[in-house]
Design a protein around this motif. Structure first.
Motif, mmCIF file in Angstrom:
data_model
loop_
_atom_site.group_PDB
_atom_site.id
_atom_site.type_symbol
_atom_site.label_atom_id
_atom_site.label_comp_id
_atom_site.label_asym_id
_atom_site.label_seq_id
_atom_site.Cartn_x
_atom_site.Cartn_y
_atom_site.Cartn_z
ATOM 1 N N ALA A 119 0.850 -1.195 0.000
ATOM 2 C CA ALA A 119 0.000 0.000 0.000
ATOM 3 C C ALA A 119 0.884 1.242 0.000
ATOM 4 N N GLU A 120 0.317 2.333 -0.490
ATOM 5 C CA GLU A 120 0.987 3.649 -0.467
ATOM 6 C C GLU A 120 2.406 3.606 -1.046
ATOM 7 N N PRO A 121 2.546 3.409 -2.330
ATOM 8 C CA PRO A 121 1.518 3.202 -3.350
ATOM 9 C C PRO A 121 1.043 1.749 -3.405
ATOM 10 N N ARG A 122 -0.175 1.584 -3.906
ATOM 11 C CA ARG A 122 -0.715 0.233 -4.056
ATOM 12 C C ARG A 122 0.153 -0.546 -5.020
ATOM 13 N N SER A 123 0.467 -1.768 -4.641
ATOM 14 C CA SER A 123 1.349 -2.572 -5.483
ATOM 15 C C SER A 123 1.083 -4.054 -5.310
ATOM 16 N N ASN A 124 1.380 -4.804 -6.361
ATOM 17 C CA ASN A 124 1.408 -6.255 -6.333
ATOM 18 C C ASN A 124 2.851 -6.651 -6.603
ATOM 19 N N VAL A 125 3.442 -7.362 -5.671
ATOM 20 C CA VAL A 125 4.841 -7.776 -5.797
ATOM 21 C C VAL A 125 4.862 -9.283 -6.017
ATOM 22 N N HIS A 126 5.419 -9.678 -7.156
ATOM 23 C CA HIS A 126 5.466 -11.085 -7.548
ATOM 24 C C HIS A 126 6.894 -11.589 -7.391
ATOM 25 N N VAL A 127 7.065 -12.652 -6.611
ATOM 26 C CA VAL A 127 8.395 -13.204 -6.364
ATOM 27 C C VAL A 127 8.560 -14.487 -7.157
ATOM 28 N N TRP A 128 9.706 -14.573 -7.858
ATOM 29 C CA TRP A 128 10.018 -15.711 -8.729
ATOM 30 C C TRP A 128 11.474 -16.128 -8.501
ATOM 31 N N GLY A 129 11.827 -17.260 -9.070
ATOM 32 C CA GLY A 129 13.211 -17.710 -9.037
ATOM 33 C C GLY A 129 13.950 -17.329 -10.302
ATOM 34 N N PRO A 130 15.257 -17.594 -10.339
ATOM 35 C CA PRO A 130 16.062 -17.275 -11.523
ATOM 36 C C PRO A 130 15.576 -18.036 -12.763
ATOM 37 N N ASP A 131 15.781 -17.426 -13.922
ATOM 38 C CA ASP A 131 15.412 -18.048 -15.200
ATOM 39 C C ASP A 131 13.958 -18.499 -15.236
#
Length: 198
Positions: A119-131
């Motif tokens: 929040a503040e700013p609103r965000s979607n954080v996507h976590v991934w692995g390498p490659d």
């Protein structure tokens, strides 16, 4: 090295394969005109992630519709974060949560995806692995849209229509995503062909 077949393969969303930490809720889906301030909002989110994870954040990228100048979007900043091992949650979940990002879900069968909301700013954080092929798909779509205004218009129209239809029946964001998915896939396939991936 990511194989081209992994990049071009479309993912079929299956809610039964999602481990929801926070229940999905019905919320109004708002698609608004492009806001030049989204780049600055991304910078705030990226700085917060970098401060939380340090070198544990192998890569941080602005993706999704807010990363494409001129494209209407939900006013939520999408960010892809690459870590060494997304299954090692102790290495990043506490730090991201301390920085204000709340773990929403895990998708172990989809590249070990983890999703957080900020929040503040609103965000979607996507976590991934390498490659990760999904990260590459996000880059390809973003870069293609930045170069092809005709597809920006096509995608914007699909987003507005999907939001209106979803709101009319009291759906969730995943319903909105499903409604616009055919247009996303068509655009991606043009981009894949242009890059010799199909």
């Amino acid at each position: 090295m990511i194989r081209r077949e992994e990049i071009t393969q479309h993912y079929a969303y299956d809610p039964a394969q999602v481990d929801r930490v926070v229940p999905e809720v019905v919320e109004h889906v708002a698609v608004v005109p492009y806001d030049a301030g989204w780049s600055a909002a991304y910078a705030v989110v990226a700085e917060r992630i970098g401060a939380a994870l340090g070198p544990g954040a192998v890569a941080v990228e602005h993706v999704g519709s807010t990363s494409v100048p001129g494209l209407a979007a939900k006013p939520v900043i999408d960010v892809d974060v690459t870590v060494a091992d997304p299954t090692d949650e102790a290495a990043y979940v506490p730090a991201l949560e301390a920085a204000g990002f709340v773990l929403q879900l895990r998708e172990p069968r989809w590249h070990e995806h983890r999703a957080f909301r900020g929040a503040e700013p609103r965000s979607n954080v996507h976590v991934w692995g390498p490659d990760c092929p999904e990260v590459e798909r996000h880059r390809i779509l973003r870069d293609w849209l930045r170069e092809h205004p005709e597809d920006v218009e096509r995608y914007a129209a699909a987003k507005v229509g999907a939001a209106e239809a979803t709101n009319a029946v009291g759906g969730v964001v995943m319903d909105y995503n499903a409604r616009k998915e055919p247009v996303v896939r068509a655009i991606l396939e043009r981009a894949f062909r242009a890059r010799g991936l199909l």
